[in-house]
Design a protein around this motif. Structure first.
Motif, PDB file in Angstrom:
ATOM      1  N   GLN A   1       0.850  -1.185   0.000  1.00 21.49           N
ATOM      2  CA  GLN A   1       0.000   0.000   0.000  1.00 21.49           C
ATOM      3  C   GLN A   1       0.887   1.237   0.000  1.00 21.49           C
ATOM      4  N   SER A   2       0.938   1.911  -1.106  1.00 25.38           N
ATOM      5  CA  SER A   2       1.800   3.094  -1.202  1.00 25.38           C
ATOM      6  C   SER A   2       1.256   4.271  -0.401  1.00 25.38           C
ATOM      7  N   SER A   3      -0.047   4.283  -0.113  1.00 22.35           N
ATOM      8  CA  SER A   3      -0.659   5.405   0.619  1.00 22.35           C
ATOM      9  C   SER A   3      -0.554   5.252   2.132  1.00 22.35           C
ATOM     10  N   SER A   4      -0.099   4.085   2.592  1.00 27.41           N
ATOM     11  CA  SER A   4      -0.036   3.840   4.033  1.00 27.41           C
ATOM     12  C   SER A   4       1.180   4.540   4.639  1.00 27.41           C
ATOM     13  N   SER A   5       1.009   4.988   5.885  1.00 25.96           N
ATOM     14  CA  SER A   5       2.118   5.612   6.608  1.00 25.96           C
ATOM     15  C   SER A   5       3.074   4.581   7.191  1.00 25.96           C
ATOM     16  N   LYS A   6       2.641   3.336   7.234  1.00 20.45           N
ATOM     17  CA  LYS A   6       3.477   2.275   7.781  1.00 20.45           C
ATOM     18  C   LYS A   6       4.342   1.675   6.667  1.00 20.45           C
ATOM     19  N   SER A   7       5.419   1.068   7.090  1.00 20.27           N
ATOM     20  CA  SER A   7       6.321   0.404   6.140  1.00 20.27           C
ATOM     21  C   SER A   7       5.919  -1.069   6.003  1.00 20.27           C
ATOM     22  N   PRO A   8       5.988  -1.618   4.792  1.00 19.02           N
ATOM     23  CA  PRO A   8       5.603  -3.021   4.612  1.00 19.02           C
ATOM     24  C   PRO A   8       6.739  -3.975   4.961  1.00 19.02           C
ATOM     25  N   ILE A   9       6.353  -5.139   5.394  1.00 14.82           N
ATOM     26  CA  ILE A   9       7.267  -6.269   5.556  1.00 14.82           C
ATOM     27  C   ILE A   9       6.672  -7.426   4.767  1.00 14.82           C
ATOM     28  N   LEU A  10       7.459  -7.990   3.864  1.00 10.54           N
ATOM     29  CA  LEU A  10       6.970  -9.061   2.996  1.00 10.54           C
ATOM     30  C   LEU A  10       7.290 -10.413   3.614  1.00 10.54           C
ATOM     31  N   LEU A  11       6.281 -11.280   3.590  1.00 12.17           N
ATOM     32  CA  LEU A  11       6.464 -12.663   4.026  1.00 12.17           C
ATOM     33  C   LEU A  11       6.171 -13.585   2.858  1.00 12.17           C
ATOM     34  N   GLU A  12       6.932 -14.655   2.806  1.00 12.50           N
ATOM     35  CA  GLU A  12       6.639 -15.695   1.818  1.00 12.50           C
ATOM     36  C   GLU A  12       6.603 -17.037   2.532  1.00 12.50           C
ATOM     37  N   LEU A  13       5.487 -17.733   2.386  1.00  9.10           N
ATOM     38  CA  LEU A  13       5.304 -19.016   3.054  1.00  9.10           C
ATOM     39  C   LEU A  13       5.467 -20.139   2.043  1.00  9.10           C
ATOM     40  N   SER A  14       6.322 -21.087   2.381  1.00  8.97           N
ATOM     41  CA  SER A  14       6.477 -22.319   1.610  1.00  8.97           C
ATOM     42  C   SER A  14       6.408 -23.491   2.576  1.00  8.97           C
ATOM     43  N   LYS A  15       6.412 -24.706   2.063  1.00 10.91           N
ATOM     44  CA  LYS A  15       6.275 -25.860   2.940  1.00 10.91           C
ATOM     45  C   LYS A  15       7.478 -26.028   3.872  1.00 10.91           C
ATOM     46  N   SER A  16       8.627 -25.409   3.520  1.00 17.95           N
ATOM     47  CA  SER A  16       9.814 -25.534   4.367  1.00 17.95           C
ATOM     48  C   SER A  16       9.943 -24.401   5.372  1.00 17.95           C
ATOM     49  N   GLY A  17       9.048 -23.386   5.308  1.00 16.26           N
ATOM     50  CA  GLY A  17       9.100 -22.346   6.316  1.00 16.26           C
ATOM     51  C   GLY A  17       8.806 -20.971   5.773  1.00 16.26           C
ATOM     52  N   ILE A  18       9.329 -19.933   6.453  1.00 13.64           N
ATOM     53  CA  ILE A  18       8.974 -18.526   6.220  1.00 13.64           C
ATOM     54  C   ILE A  18      10.238 -17.760   5.831  1.00 13.64           C
ATOM     55  N   GLN A  19      10.062 -16.847   4.844  1.00 10.33           N
ATOM     56  CA  GLN A  19      11.080 -15.866   4.503  1.00 10.33           C
ATOM     57  C   GLN A  19      10.507 -14.471   4.725  1.00 10.33           C
ATOM     58  N   LEU A  20      11.332 -13.568   5.220  1.00  7.08           N
ATOM     59  CA  LEU A  20      10.890 -12.214   5.570  1.00  7.08           C
ATOM     60  C   LEU A  20      11.817 -11.210   4.904  1.00  7.08           C
ATOM     61  N   PHE A  21      11.212 -10.140   4.350  1.00 11.48           N
ATOM     62  CA  PHE A  21      12.000  -9.137   3.633  1.00 11.48           C
ATOM     63  C   PHE A  21      11.530  -7.737   4.034  1.00 11.48           C
ATOM     64  N   TYR A  22      12.539  -6.881   4.434  1.00 18.61           N
ATOM     65  CA  TYR A  22      12.293  -5.470   4.728  1.00 18.61           C
ATOM     66  C   TYR A  22      12.586  -4.661   3.454  1.00 18.61           C
ATOM     67  N   PRO A  23      11.591  -4.163   2.743  1.00 10.49           N
ATOM     68  CA  PRO A  23      11.877  -3.342   1.559  1.00 10.49           C
ATOM     69  C   PRO A  23      12.612  -2.052   1.898  1.00 10.49           C
ATOM     70  N   ASP A  24      12.254  -1.388   3.031  1.00 10.45           N
ATOM     71  CA  ASP A  24      12.896  -0.120   3.332  1.00 10.45           C
ATOM     72  C   ASP A  24      14.341  -0.291   3.788  1.00 10.45           C
ATOM     73  N   LYS A  25      14.672  -1.439   4.375  1.00  9.32           N
ATOM     74  CA  LYS A  25      16.040  -1.706   4.818  1.00  9.32           C
ATOM     75  C   LYS A  25      16.797  -2.604   3.837  1.00  9.32           C
ATOM     76  N   ASN A  26      16.040  -3.171   2.880  1.00  9.18           N
ATOM     77  CA  ASN A  26      16.612  -4.098   1.901  1.00  9.18           C
ATOM     78  C   ASN A  26      17.309  -5.275   2.591  1.00  9.18           C
ATOM     79  N   GLN A  27      16.612  -5.844   3.559  1.00  7.48           N
ATOM     80  CA  GLN A  27      17.151  -6.960   4.336  1.00  7.48           C
ATOM     81  C   GLN A  27      16.256  -8.185   4.149  1.00  7.48           C
ATOM     82  N   LEU A  28      16.885  -9.328   3.933  1.00  2.19           N
ATOM     83  CA  LEU A  28      16.169 -10.587   3.776  1.00  2.19           C
ATOM     84  C   LEU A  28      16.540 -11.505   4.931  1.00  2.19           C
ATOM     85  N   HIS A  29      15.527 -12.065   5.583  1.00  2.48           N
ATOM     86  CA  HIS A  29      15.740 -13.012   6.678  1.00  2.48           C
ATOM     87  C   HIS A  29      15.088 -14.341   6.293  1.00  2.48           C
ATOM     88  N   ASP A  30      15.926 -15.341   6.095  1.00  4.89           N
ATOM     89  CA  ASP A  30      15.443 -16.660   5.694  1.00  4.89           C
ATOM     90  C   ASP A  30      15.307 -17.532   6.940  1.00  4.89           C
TER      91      ASP A  30
END
Length: 281
Positions: A179-208
């Motif tokens: 949501q580009s109009s939101s005042s909050k920053s997004p955090i992306l999650l991706e769910l697969s059968k082996s677990g969760i990946q997390l990505f900070y777009p504003d910090k450009n950080q990926l946590h597997d």
């Protein structure tokens, strides 16, 4: 009065003429005997086998006549050649012999030269054939390499098309979920059968947080500890779910709700697409 030695012929060919005449007489005698045998056999028996034999003998007689005519012609030619030779003196015969020997020697040299030239031409032909074979092999190799290169080009184009398709899907998904109009920053999650990946777009950080054992519960426990210090008034979560991990989406959404995070869920088209790059844990 006896003849002088100068009047005598240097070469006597009367014996050869006698032999030719005797052979001719013998041939005539053989022909007459064959004719008499045929006539006597025909008078004694007129059955079919005799007629067949008579026909055969008639054919043989015709062939013998042809041979006799050929011998007579040869005899005439030989007689003419003998007449010419009788007229030659010993000096002329020696000169003729020398002339023939020189002609034979000249022909022999010409034949040797022709054989040598033929060998040279054969060597050149062999070299040309070997060159052509090498060129043919090289051409075949180039054609094979060209076919492989074209096949590789087609394969690369197909891979590029697939990657472009995945990239377009990822861009479309990012535009839809964030949501580009939101005042909050997004955090992306991706769910697969082996677990969760997390990505900070504003910090450009990926946590597997995916489990190497494929245990989603272990990955979820790690994720729960990870989001505890994150302030919900500054971030919201965009959850992308692969079809293989759809059964875990509700638990993750409930966990985020429990921690007062805003969240949105989007189902990926298939298990091969990944907004995180899709590396295996």
């Amino acid at each position: 009065m006896p003849r002088s030695n100068e009047d005598e012929s240097p070469i006597s060919l009367f014996s050869f003429q006698d032999i030719i005449t005797s052979i001719t007489g013998i041939m005539f005698l053989v022909v007459l005997l064959l004719v008499m045998i045929m006539l006597s056999s025909f008078e004694k028996n007129t059955s079919d086998p005799v007629a067949v034999e008579t026909c055969r003998l008639t054919q043989e007689l015709s062939e013998l006549k042809k041979k006799l005519q050929s011998l007579q012609n040869n005899q005439t030619e030989l007689a003419e050649q003998l007449a010419k030779l009788k007229k030659l003196t010993p000096a002329e015969l020696a000169a003729r012999k020398m002339e023939l020997q020189q002609a034979i020697h000249s022909r022999t040299l010409e034949l040797k030269n022709l054989i040598q030239q033929l060998k040279i031409q054969q060597d050149k032909l062999s070299l040309i054939q070997q060159t052509l074979e090498n060129q043919q092999k090289q051409l075949t190799f180039q054609q094979e390499e060209s076919i492989k290169f074209k096949a590789r080009q087609v394969e690369i184009k197909r891979e590029i098309a697939q990657l472009e398709k995945i990239l377009r899907q990822q861009e479309k998904l990012m535009q839809f979920t964030i949501q580009s109009s939101s005042s909050k920053s997004p955090i992306l999650l991706e769910l697969s059968k082996s677990g969760i990946q997390l990505f900070y777009p504003d910090k450009n950080q990926l946590h597997d947080m995916r489990s190497s054992k494929g245990d989603f519960a272990e990955s979820q426990s790690q994720f729960e500890s990870f989001i505890a210090p994150i302030p919900p008034e500054q971030y919201y979560f965009c959850i992308t779910v692969k079809p293989e991990a759809f059964r875990y989406a509700a638990n993750v959404a409930a966990l985020l709700q429990k921690n007062l995070f805003e969240r949105g869920i989007e189902l990926l088209p298939n298990d091969q697409i990944s907004i995180m790059g899709g590396n295996t844990p």
